[in-house]
Design an enzyme around this catalytic site. Structure first.
Site, PDB file in Angstrom:
ATOM      1  N   GLU A   1       1.057  -0.483  -5.067  1.00  0.00           N
ATOM      2  CA  GLU A   1       0.288   0.695  -5.449  1.00  0.00           C
ATOM      3  C   GLU A   1       1.280   1.809  -5.757  1.00  0.00           C
ATOM      4  OE1 GLU A   1      -3.323   3.441  -3.619  1.00  0.00           O
ATOM      5  OE2 GLU A   1      -1.853   2.554  -2.261  1.00  0.00           O
TER       6      GLU A   1
ATOM      7  N   ASP B   1       0.833  -1.197   0.000  1.00  0.00           N
ATOM      8  CA  ASP B   1       0.000   0.000   0.000  1.00  0.00           C
ATOM      9  C   ASP B   1       0.870   1.251   0.000  1.00  0.00           C
ATOM     10  OD1 ASP B   1      -2.655   1.367   0.468  1.00  0.00           O
ATOM     11  OD2 ASP B   1      -1.602   1.997   2.289  1.00  0.00           O
TER      12      ASP B   1
END
Length: 531
Positions: free
Chosen positions: A265, A203
């Site tokens: 990401e 993330d």
């Protein structure tokens, strides 16, 4: 374009699952591990090879679990470590890999690390987070903003310092310049890798390092009409060159476990995605690529989007395509139901690994959320800019019962009204549904080597038809996608046999000449042979 797929990237169809919204097993209105266990047969039937779970760790759940208070435990709302182990074993038995979300940028403010770090400037973990003295006027150290609105700095009386938070004030950022912190994150990774997980999706991987000089971000010249957090150009907080060293560190840990993978990401325009792969120093196996979500939806724009992406990634890098996610607006709401079928064929026939979000396979659109039911902090803290992610995160609708077969209680977010079609059960009964199309396309990928590992050859898009070939030795397919709502005639060189239409109503058959009439919103896959 010919690209070799590394062994680690051969997980061909991957689905993101927000566990809280997938399947509830105990009537509390929130999905859980036991609920996912009960739906493994569906995932196997559909044909996915891997699932990526949004965070399942212990959390106060202010931001869908991305505020973690213990990286090495399962939140009781989802189940237990023992249930996790049983789930992992069952998924593997079904031939499905499991990717967990790794959240290395920040923790919750009630994580034991932050409790200790915030207690004193002399604590053992004093430098595990980003701390700074006040500015001369006593205010925040600089002008950095939180993505959830307001200053990114919060005062801590115990230390007489500010801490930085890229997201919620309750999500303090970790200090990746500290080697002890890095070692602790590596231990977290090993905890789950030793249990058998197949990899991580990292993330916020582009924001792990902030400017050491803490220089102010400049104003964004395109700020007009944008929400306050986007009124700066985040030069000194996002995508810093030093971040690549953090990603290389994560990759080194993963590489000690053969066959595991790390996705990430990433941020920035398409031309920036290449450096997340790395060259002499490997970084991410699969930097997640959202170009199809961001593209204008016409044949010429899609042609340019796809070409730009392939030109941006390094030679021999393995491509990846993403059409949905827990914080991305549902693309079916953007392009409509008919073109969603075309997108399914595009996703499953492009070279690379496809990712979709739970519900994309039934063509799910954004679910209306009444203001009194909003849970997303984005919408609460930065209202009025259509940033709410709850419409994407609404629970999965399995049937047309009032609570959609998701729960026997009250779901944590509302579902769309039942209409007999936009649910799994209804579409499983319909042999021409978009769910049937997703399943057929995944089966074709397993059957045809050119779709799994073959090269990509672009063709010129004309008259609203996006076209390309996939080839692997003597195995070749032509994909022609009509992006218009009106019929289009498509011509090519060579002989062909129709294999599949997005409408699922044309039987496989030889084509009498090198042309086909595409109906509006129709895509086709044609087996080709040279004359």
């Amino acid at each position: 374009m010919s690209v070799e797929s590394p062994d680690e990237a051969k997980w061909w169809e991957s689905a993101e699952i927000a566990l809280i919204s997938f399947q509830d097993s105990n009537g509390d209105g929130k999905g859980d591990l036991a609920g996912l266990m009960s739906r493994i047969d569906y995932l196997k039937w559909l044909g996915v090879d891997a699932v990526w779970l949004t965070p399942i760790y212990k959390s106060p759940f202010r931001d869908l679990g991305y505020d973690i208070s213990d990286y090495c435990s399962v939140d009781p709302a989802f189940g237990s470590l023992e249930e996790f182990d049983r789930l992992l074993e069952a998924l593997h038995a079904a031939g499905i890999r499991l990717i967990l979300d790794l959240v290395p940028n920040h923790t919750a403010n009630d994580h034991a690390w932050f409790v200790e770090s915030s207690s004193s400037r002399n604590s053992a973990k004093a430098d595990w987070y980003i701390w700074a003295d006040p500015a001369e006027n006593g205010g925040p150290p600089n002008n950095w903003l939180s993505r959830f609105g307001g200053s990114g700095w919060e005062w801590c009386e115990a230390r007489r310092q500010y801490y930085y938070h890229s997201f919620l004030v309750e999500q303090p950022d970790l200090n990746w310049r500290n080697p002890q912190l890095r070692a602790a994150i590596a231990d977290v990774m090993r905890f789950w890798l030793d249990r058998g997980v197949d990899g991580f999706r990292v993330d916020a991987s582009a924001v792990l390092i902030k400017d050491a000089l803490m220089r102010d971000n400049p104003p964004n010249p395109q700020a007009k009409g944008k929400p306050p957090p986007q009124r700066q150009t985040p030069v000194f907080t996002d995508d810093r060159p030093e971040t690549m060293d953090c990603i290389e560190f994560i990759r080194k840990v993963i590489d000690t476990y053969p066959g595991r993978i790390v996705c990430g990401e990433v941020q920035g325009k398409t031309d920036r995605i290449g450096h997340f792969y790395g060259n002499d120093k490997p970084r991410l196996h699969l930097p997640l690529n959202f170009a199809l979500l961001d593209s204008q939806w016409d044949a010429l724009s899609l042609q340019a989007t796809i070409d730009s992406y392939f030109n941006a990634i390094p030679e021999k890098a393995w491509p990846v395509w993403v059409i949905g996610g827990h914080d991305k607006q549902r693309i079916a709401s953007k392009i409509g139901e008919a073109q969603m079928r075309v997108l399914a064929m595009l996703l499953m026939t492009l070279q690379g690994t496809p990712f979709f979000f739970m519900g994309d396979e039934i063509g799910r659109k954004r679910v209306p959320i009444p203001s009194e039911r909003v849970r997303d902090p984005f919408e609460k803290l930065v209202p009025g800019f259509d940033l709410c992610r709850d419409p994407e995160r609404a629970p999965m609708r399995w049937d047309d019962s009032p609570e959609g077969g998701f729960t026997n209680g009250k779901p944590w977010l509302p579902l769309e009204r039942p209409d007999g079609a936009a649910n799994v059960a209804g579409q499983q009964r319909d042999e021409r549904s978009i769910l049937a199309l997703f399943r057929a396309l995944m089966a074709l990928r397993r059957e045809r080597g050119c779709l799994r590992r073959g090269g990509y050859e672009p063709l010129r898009s004309l008259q609203d038809v996006l076209a390309y070939k996939r080839t692997d030795g003597g195995d070749g397919l032509l994909i022609a996608l009509n992006i218009a709502a009106e019929p289009r005639k498509y011509h090519w060189q060579g002989r062909g046999r129709l294999l599949m239409s997005t409408h699922l109503d044309r039987p496989p058959e030889p084509l009498p000449d090198a042309s086909i009439l595409l109906r509006g919103n129709e895509g086709v896959i044609i087996a080709i042979e040279a004359r």
